[in-house]
Write an enzyme that holds these catalytic residues in place. Structure first.
Site, short mmCIF file in Angstrom:
data_model
loop_
_atom_site.label_atom_id
_atom_site.label_comp_id
_atom_site.label_asym_id
_atom_site.label_seq_id
_atom_site.Cartn_x
_atom_site.Cartn_y
_atom_site.Cartn_z
N LYS A 1 -6.29 1.19 13.03
CA LYS A 1 -5.89 0.57 11.76
C LYS A 1 -4.78 1.40 11.11
O LYS A 1 -3.80 0.87 10.59
CB LYS A 1 -7.10 0.44 10.82
CG LYS A 1 -6.87 -0.42 9.60
CD LYS A 1 -6.32 0.32 8.41
CE LYS A 1 -6.16 -0.58 7.21
NZ LYS A 1 -5.61 0.12 6.05
N ASP B 1 6.62 -11.46 13.98
CA ASP B 1 5.31 -12.10 13.94
C ASP B 1 4.22 -11.03 14.04
O ASP B 1 3.93 -10.54 15.14
CB ASP B 1 5.25 -13.09 15.11
CG ASP B 1 3.94 -13.86 15.16
OD1 ASP B 1 2.98 -13.47 14.49
OD2 ASP B 1 3.89 -14.87 15.90
N HIS C 1 -4.43 9.77 -1.13
CA HIS C 1 -4.61 8.34 -1.35
C HIS C 1 -4.75 8.02 -2.82
O HIS C 1 -4.10 7.14 -3.36
CB HIS C 1 -5.90 7.89 -0.66
CG HIS C 1 -5.65 7.13 0.59
ND1 HIS C 1 -6.51 6.17 1.04
CD2 HIS C 1 -4.66 7.19 1.50
CE1 HIS C 1 -6.06 5.68 2.16
NE2 HIS C 1 -4.94 6.29 2.46
N GLU D 1 0.84 -1.20 0.00
CA GLU D 1 0.00 0.00 0.00
C GLU D 1 0.88 1.26 0.00
O GLU D 1 1.52 1.58 1.00
CB GLU D 1 -0.88 -0.06 1.26
CG GLU D 1 -1.69 1.13 1.59
CD GLU D 1 -2.74 1.49 0.54
OE1 GLU D 1 -3.62 0.67 0.27
OE2 GLU D 1 -2.65 2.60 0.00
C1 MEV Z 1 -6.24 3.97 6.03
O1 MEV Z 1 -5.44 2.86 5.69
C2 MEV Z 1 -5.96 4.43 7.44
C3 MEV Z 1 -6.81 5.60 7.90
O2 MEV Z 1 -8.19 5.29 7.75
C4 MEV Z 1 -6.51 5.85 9.37
C5 MEV Z 1 -7.41 6.86 10.05
O3 MEV Z 1 -8.53 7.08 9.61
O4 MEV Z 1 -6.95 7.39 11.07
C6 MEV Z 1 -6.54 6.82 7.09
#
Ligand code: MEV
Length: 408
Positions: free
Chosen positions: A241, A257, A355, A69
């Site tokens: 995430k 791991d 993005h 990514e």
């Molecule tokens: C995308 O891979 C991660 C985000 O969604 C994290 C966030 O919203 O803080 C951009």
């Protein structure tokens, strides 16, 4: 012959007989991979991207990230640059050890105090049996026990030294459980296995003057976003995430791991009883302050780390003498960097702008086109702000039409 007993080449031949088309792979690479895993039939390649000059505790590191990514590497670079220029990350890692669990079933006449009195001797015996771990600075540290009805729960803390240590810890626990199973009043050993419950905690902080990120309004918006993540699990999990994006990419690049860290981070985020953000941002004295604490059970030796050329190369980049503590500090810093970049984008232009520009590369990579055509399509996608396969195909047609026209 059983599938797992075949050579990788024979397994691949079987798949081909079943009509599956396989990509070519170098025989030598295949043989090396076969030593690493089970039922090997191929390889999965991931790019390694770099975050340069990440300042952690006054030391500059070059950090390899392995991920498919592009925005993960871009975000890590962006966030790390901001913090590095503002004075760097401050991180501390506890490296006490990892938890092991032994659960025994006791008879009615069992006396827990008697068992507890045996623990110093048991630790001594285990550390003699596993003397090589002690030689490397690790070993069994503590054992505690609690009884619930007929079950006795033992918590064992084992310091795995510079390794992640899962296999070693499991061997030690099984060794101890054998000794405990014959203790007076014990009916049977139920299980003896490491627990992925958080123990190796790393804390990282960053302090950024608000003007560096566009002023007090942006900083306050980031703090507000962070506040929402403290109470709203919908936002917290997405925030986390973003942190794991960077964390896992360095774990992968360093041969660690990822699953153990993921599992531990999940429970860590819910340690208060409800799921919350792993990080916290707030404004103080015209500065944006960020904090993150993460369980990072990892190693710099052991497992497959030293036998994988793709991984050892990354240690040459990180620094061959890097300790597990330093690596944990770096990983937490990258997690916080990714988090900052995401929050900054959300608080300002939104996440999609950056993005999609990066995603355009993936769209272009899928085209059946020459590399110069792909380059042109990429420029056209970015210029037009249209990021779809359909747009890419249309631009390719246009380029080819123009090329044909100029040839005729
Ligand atoms: C995308 O891979 C991660 C985000 O969604 C994290 C966030 O919203 O803080 C951009």
């Amino acid at each position: 012959m059983k599938f797992y007993k075949l050579t990788p080449a024979k397994r691949r031949a079987l798949l081909r007989q079943r009509g599956i088309e396989l990509d070519e792979i170098d025989e030598q690479v295949l043989r090396e991979l076969d030593l690493l895993s089970e039922n090997v039939i191929g390889q999965l390649r991931l790019p390694v991207g770099l975050v340069q000059n990440v300042l952690v505790n006054g030391h500059k590191y070059q950090v390899p990230l392995s991920t498919e990514e592009p925005s993960v590497v871009a975000a890590a670079n962006h966030g790390a640059k901001i913090v590095t220029e503002a004075g760097g990350f401050t991180a501390v890692s506890q490296r006490n050890g990892i938890w092991g669990q032994i659960v025994l079933q006791a008879a009615a006449d069992f006396k827990i105090a008697k068992l507890q009195a045996f623990f110093p001797e048991l630790i001594k015996q285990a550390n003699i049996e596993y003397a090589s771990l002690v030689l490397h600075g690790g070993g069994v540290k503590t054992i505690t026990a609690e009884q619930e009805k007929d079950l006795v729960f033992l918590k064992v803390l084992v310091d795995p030294a510079e390794s992640m240590g899962a296999n070693r810890v499991n061997s030690i626990l099984e060794y101890m459980a054998e000794k405990l199973a014959v203790f007076s009043g014990i009916k049977q050993k139920l299980f003896a296995i490491l627990s992925n419950y958080p123990s190796q905690i790393t804390k990282v902080e960053a302090e950024i003057p608000v003007e560096v990120i566009g002023g007090i309004t942006t900083a306050q918006k980031i703090a507000l976003l962070s506040r929402i993540g403290q109470t709203d699990p919908m936002r917290a999990v997405t925030n986390n995430k973003g942190i794991m994006n960077g964390v896992e990419a360095v774990l992968l690049a360093s041969g660690n791991d990822t699953r153990a860290v993921e599992a531990a981070c999940g429970v860590w985020a819910a340690k208060s009883g409800s799921y919350t953000s792993l990080s916290e941002w707030f404004v103080q004295d015209k500065k944006l302050l960020g904090r993150l604490s993460l369980p990072l059970p990892l190693g710099v030796v052991g497992g497959s780390i030293k036998s994988r050329k793709d991984v050892t190369q990354n240690y040459r980049i990180l620094g061959e003498k890097i300790t597990s503590q330093e690596l944990a500090n770096i990983i937490a810093a990258i997690g916080l960097a990714n988090n900052l970049a995401a929050l900054l984008a959300i608080a300002t232009s939104g996440i999609q702008k950056g993005h999609m520009k990066l995603q355009a590369r993936n769209i272009v990579a899928n085209l059946q086109a020459t590399s110069s055509e792909k380059k042109k399509v990429l420029q056209m996608l970015i210029k037009s702000n249209l990021y779809s396969q359909t747009a890419a195909q249309e631009f390719l047609k246009e380029i080819r039409k123009e090329n044909n026209a100029s040839r005729n």
